[in-house]
Scaffold this active site. Structure first.
Site, PDB file in Angstrom:
ATOM      1  N   ARG A  70     -59.228 -31.431 -41.409  1.00 20.55           N
ATOM      2  CA  ARG A  70     -57.920 -30.920 -40.992  1.00 20.55           C
ATOM      3  C   ARG A  70     -57.991 -29.468 -40.567  1.00 20.55           C
ATOM      4  O   ARG A  70     -56.983 -28.910 -40.158  1.00 20.55           O
ATOM      5  CB  ARG A  70     -56.970 -31.038 -42.153  1.00 20.55           C
ATOM      6  CG  ARG A  70     -55.751 -31.914 -41.769  1.00 20.55           C
ATOM      7  CD  ARG A  70     -54.964 -32.116 -42.907  1.00 20.55           C
ATOM      8  NE  ARG A  70     -53.668 -32.614 -42.901  1.00 20.55           N
ATOM      9  CZ  ARG A  70     -53.315 -33.790 -43.398  1.00 20.55           C
ATOM     10  NH1 ARG A  70     -54.206 -34.660 -43.779  1.00 20.55           N
ATOM     11  NH2 ARG A  70     -52.050 -34.098 -43.500  1.00 20.55           N
TER      12      ARG A  70
ATOM     13  N   ARG B 108     -45.073 -29.051 -42.135  1.00 21.37           N
ATOM     14  CA  ARG B 108     -46.321 -29.802 -41.918  1.00 21.37           C
ATOM     15  C   ARG B 108     -46.661 -29.868 -40.435  1.00 21.37           C
ATOM     16  O   ARG B 108     -47.831 -29.807 -40.062  1.00 21.37           O
ATOM     17  CB  ARG B 108     -46.194 -31.217 -42.501  1.00 21.37           C
ATOM     18  CG  ARG B 108     -46.381 -31.230 -44.011  1.00 21.37           C
ATOM     19  CD  ARG B 108     -45.893 -32.523 -44.628  1.00 21.37           C
ATOM     20  NE  ARG B 108     -46.706 -33.649 -44.279  1.00 21.37           N
ATOM     21  CZ  ARG B 108     -46.268 -34.917 -44.240  1.00 21.37           C
ATOM     22  NH1 ARG B 108     -44.996 -35.177 -44.527  1.00 21.37           N
ATOM     23  NH2 ARG B 108     -47.074 -35.893 -43.930  1.00 21.37           N
TER      24      ARG B 108
ATOM     25  N   ARG C 246     -41.708 -39.816 -49.776  1.00 20.48           N
ATOM     26  CA  ARG C 246     -42.647 -38.820 -50.304  1.00 20.48           C
ATOM     27  C   ARG C 246     -41.961 -37.476 -50.492  1.00 20.48           C
ATOM     28  O   ARG C 246     -41.083 -37.105 -49.721  1.00 20.48           O
ATOM     29  CB  ARG C 246     -43.825 -38.656 -49.332  1.00 20.48           C
ATOM     30  CG  ARG C 246     -44.868 -39.724 -49.498  1.00 20.48           C
ATOM     31  CD  ARG C 246     -45.900 -39.738 -48.403  1.00 20.48           C
ATOM     32  NE  ARG C 246     -46.378 -38.437 -47.971  1.00 20.48           N
ATOM     33  CZ  ARG C 246     -47.361 -38.289 -47.083  1.00 20.48           C
ATOM     34  NH1 ARG C 246     -47.942 -39.354 -46.556  1.00 20.48           N
ATOM     35  NH2 ARG C 246     -47.744 -37.095 -46.712  1.00 20.48           N
TER      36      ARG C 246
ATOM     37  N   ARG D   1     -39.882 -42.981 -42.954  1.00 16.82           N
ATOM     38  CA  ARG D   1     -41.044 -43.591 -43.610  1.00 16.82           C
ATOM     39  C   ARG D   1     -40.834 -43.671 -45.118  1.00 16.82           C
ATOM     40  O   ARG D   1     -40.258 -42.763 -45.718  1.00 16.82           O
ATOM     41  CB  ARG D   1     -42.279 -42.743 -43.300  1.00 16.82           C
ATOM     42  CG  ARG D   1     -43.539 -43.248 -43.988  1.00 16.82           C
ATOM     43  CD  ARG D   1     -44.775 -42.801 -43.283  1.00 16.82           C
ATOM     44  NE  ARG D   1     -45.189 -41.454 -43.641  1.00 16.82           N
ATOM     45  CZ  ARG D   1     -46.313 -40.906 -43.203  1.00 16.82           C
ATOM     46  NH1 ARG D   1     -47.104 -41.563 -42.377  1.00 16.82           N
ATOM     47  NH2 ARG D   1     -46.639 -39.686 -43.557  1.00 16.82           N
TER      48      ARG D   1
ATOM     49  N   LYS E 129     -51.986 -42.572 -38.384  1.00 13.57           N
ATOM     50  CA  LYS E 129     -53.401 -42.639 -38.795  1.00 13.57           C
ATOM     51  C   LYS E 129     -53.600 -43.651 -39.930  1.00 13.57           C
ATOM     52  O   LYS E 129     -54.517 -44.455 -39.890  1.00 13.57           O
ATOM     53  CB  LYS E 129     -53.904 -41.257 -39.265  1.00 13.57           C
ATOM     54  CG  LYS E 129     -53.791 -40.164 -38.208  1.00 13.57           C
ATOM     55  CD  LYS E 129     -54.385 -38.849 -38.699  1.00 13.57           C
ATOM     56  CE  LYS E 129     -53.659 -38.211 -39.853  1.00 13.57           C
ATOM     57  NZ  LYS E 129     -52.281 -37.745 -39.535  1.00 13.57           N
TER      58      LYS E 129
HETATM   59  P1  AMP Z   1     -51.289 -36.742 -45.558  1.00 11.94           P
HETATM   60  O1  AMP Z   1     -50.981 -37.906 -46.430  1.00 11.94           O
HETATM   61  O2  AMP Z   1     -52.592 -36.893 -44.825  1.00 11.94           O
HETATM   62  O3  AMP Z   1     -50.148 -36.366 -44.654  1.00 11.94           O
HETATM   63  O4  AMP Z   1     -51.518 -35.496 -46.552  1.00 11.94           O
HETATM   64  C1  AMP Z   1     -50.475 -35.035 -47.389  1.00 11.94           C
HETATM   65  C2  AMP Z   1     -50.762 -33.608 -47.825  1.00 11.94           C
HETATM   66  O5  AMP Z   1     -52.001 -33.562 -48.547  1.00 11.94           O
HETATM   67  C3  AMP Z   1     -50.931 -32.600 -46.696  1.00 11.94           C
HETATM   68  O6  AMP Z   1     -49.704 -32.092 -46.223  1.00 11.94           O
HETATM   69  C4  AMP Z   1     -51.787 -31.542 -47.377  1.00 11.94           C
HETATM   70  O7  AMP Z   1     -51.017 -30.741 -48.254  1.00 11.94           O
HETATM   71  C5  AMP Z   1     -52.729 -32.377 -48.237  1.00 11.94           C
HETATM   72  N1  AMP Z   1     -53.973 -32.755 -47.513  1.00 11.94           N
HETATM   73  C6  AMP Z   1     -54.377 -34.012 -47.170  1.00 11.94           C
HETATM   74  N2  AMP Z   1     -55.563 -33.975 -46.541  1.00 11.94           N
HETATM   75  C7  AMP Z   1     -55.921 -32.667 -46.467  1.00 11.94           C
HETATM   76  C8  AMP Z   1     -57.035 -31.972 -45.912  1.00 11.94           C
HETATM   77  N3  AMP Z   1     -58.033 -32.615 -45.303  1.00 11.94           N
HETATM   78  N4  AMP Z   1     -57.059 -30.617 -46.041  1.00 11.94           N
HETATM   79  C9  AMP Z   1     -56.078 -29.931 -46.670  1.00 11.94           C
HETATM   80  N5  AMP Z   1     -54.989 -30.527 -47.197  1.00 11.94           N
HETATM   81  C10 AMP Z   1     -54.909 -31.880 -47.108  1.00 11.94           C
END
Ligand code: AMP
Length: 215
Positions: free
Chosen positions: A88, A173, A162, A127, A13
């Site tokens: 999400r 996740r 990360r 990554r 994404k």
């Molecule tokens: P991402 O970089 O999109 O994989 O997000 C990393 C982490 O941030 C996720 O595993 C969640 O803990 C949190 N996170 C990001 N976006 C959301 C969302 N829309 N709702 C809830 N948690 C989020």
């Protein structure tokens, strides 16, 4: 363009969003990037979000909705936006629908990036991400390493793995995705907004989106 990018962690994404911003000045809005920036800056939001993020859980909806309500009203969103990692959950999607109706904004579509689980696992463990909260460029130790090992090509900051990309957090996740986020595919299908794309290559996803939008 105004798009929602759906897909499991590691589906691409963020990479696709960054490529799309180069087309027409639409901005990438990544709730994950915003949260990581807040954690590094040690803000109240960051302190609240960190423990959920580190164990691969979702941050509570009310925190995310607070961020997005403000973010969508910032002037740079006027040219368009690419929502990367939001919504999400179904309650977030319902809230977004109301938010956009209130702001009189119409989305073009929700694009679901379909990638086999084996590819996702391989991508997430290899990554690497730029540690500068304002940059957060994405690399891959196998397919797209930075020119100088461990150093971001774009801003010179350290490139790191990360905290939530350990095998344990990745597995959590992906479970969280299946349980809470995958139902959004059905949600946007019902809304008549869903486009499903085979996402093993980011360039192919961008081409499919351009074609759908007639660009
Ligand atoms: P991402 O970089 O999109 O994989 O997000 C990393 C982490 O941030 C996720 O595993 C969640 O803990 C949190 N996170 C990001 N976006 C959301 C969302 N829309 N709702 C809830 N948690 C989020």
């Amino acid at each position: 363009m105004r798009l929602i990018l759906l897909g499991a962690p590691g589906a691409g994404k963020g990479t696709v969003a960054k490529l799309l911003t180069q087309l027409d000045g639409s901005v990438q809005i990544s709730t994950g990037d915003i949260l990581r920036g807040a954690v590094q800056a040690g803000t109240d939001l960051g302190k609240k979000a960190k423990e959920y993020m580190d164990r691969g859980d979702l941050v509570p909806d009310d925190l995310i909705l607070g961020i997005m309500e403000k973010r969508l009203q910032e002037p740079d969103c006027q040219k368009g936006f690419l929502l990367d990692g939001f919504p999400r959950t179904i309650p977030q999607a319902d809230a977004l629908k109301k938010m956009l109706a209130g702001l009189n904004i119409k989305l073009d579509m929700a694009v679901n990036l379909n990638v086999p689980r084996s590819v996702i696992l391989d991508r997430l463990t290899t990554r690497r991400t730029c540690s500068n909260p304002k940059c957060q460029a994405i690399y891959n130790v196998k397919s797209m390493p930075p020119k100088k090992e461990g150093v971001c090509d774009k801003c010179g900051s350290p490139v790191v793995q990360r905290a939530d990309e350990t095998e344990e957090a990745i597995s959590k996740r992906l479970d969280t995705y299946n349980e809470k986020t995958a139902p959004l595919i059905g949600f946007y299908q019902k809304e008549g907004m869903l486009t499903d794309v085979n996402a093993t290559s980011s360039d192919a996803v961008v081409a499919a989106i351009k074609q759908k939008l007639g660009k």
